[in-house]
Design an enzyme around this catalytic site. Structure first.
Site, PDB file in Angstrom:
ATOM      1  N   CYS A  44     -43.318 -20.922 -41.238  1.00 14.65           N
ATOM      2  CA  CYS A  44     -44.331 -20.964 -40.575  1.00 14.65           C
ATOM      3  C   CYS A  44     -45.651 -20.705 -41.530  1.00 14.65           C
ATOM      4  O   CYS A  44     -45.440 -20.985 -42.618  1.00 14.65           O
ATOM      5  CB  CYS A  44     -44.377 -19.704 -39.322  1.00 14.65           C
ATOM      6  SG  CYS A  44     -44.372 -17.959 -40.296  1.00 14.65           S
ATOM      7  N   ALA A  45     -46.707 -20.366 -40.896  1.00 12.89           N
ATOM      8  CA  ALA A  45     -47.930 -20.316 -41.885  1.00 12.89           C
ATOM      9  C   ALA A  45     -47.957 -19.132 -42.753  1.00 12.89           C
ATOM     10  O   ALA A  45     -48.064 -19.284 -43.997  1.00 12.89           O
ATOM     11  CB  ALA A  45     -49.057 -20.112 -40.699  1.00 12.89           C
TER      12      ALA A  45
END
Length: 137
Positions: A94-95
């Site tokens: 994810c980020a």
């Protein structure tokens, strides 16, 4: 021994706090701490790991690992895009690494024992100078 501890309580407190700070990353990360970007590359190249990106679609389009499958965290459970072979290693990204740790917990519960989060997420991937592609797949 007890008298030493009582007389030097401040030293004991400093030792305990510093020890706790040293152990904190291990305790917080635990098994969900994830794999470093270079280890993720090794898993992808040598063990045919599948990269699962749990970012939202707009984040995925802005930049993702080449070949990653986009499965937003909210749609992860029972997603058709997951590999049918549960023995394949999965690198979940994810980020920043927060959502991917939650996703790893879900995936392991579903039988994907070799699921690991990318430590530091896409931020760490970019900082390592590894390739990123943009656009939807």
């Amino acid at each position: 021994m007890l008298s030493f501890l009582l007389e030097n309580w401040s030293l004991v407190a400093v030792a305990l706090v510093s020890g706790g700070l040293l152990l904190w990353p291990t305790l917080v990360g635990g098994a969900g701490g994830g794999v470093a970007p270079n280890e993720a590359v090794r898993l992808m190249n040598r063990e045919k790991a599948v990269v699962i990106d749990v970012c939202e679609p707009a984040e995925f389009e802005a930049g993702h690992i080449t070949g990653a499958r986009s499965i937003p965290l909210a749609k992860l459970e029972g997603a058709k895009e997951l590999p049918s072979n549960k023995n394949l290693p999965l690198v979940v990204v994810c980020a920043s690494g927060m959502r991917s740790r939650r996703a790893v917990a879900q995936l392991r519960k579903a039988g994907y024992e070799k699921a690991d989060a990318l430590a530091g997420g896409m931020k760490a991937w970019r900082e390592a100078g590894l390739p990123v592609e943009t656009g939807a797949r």
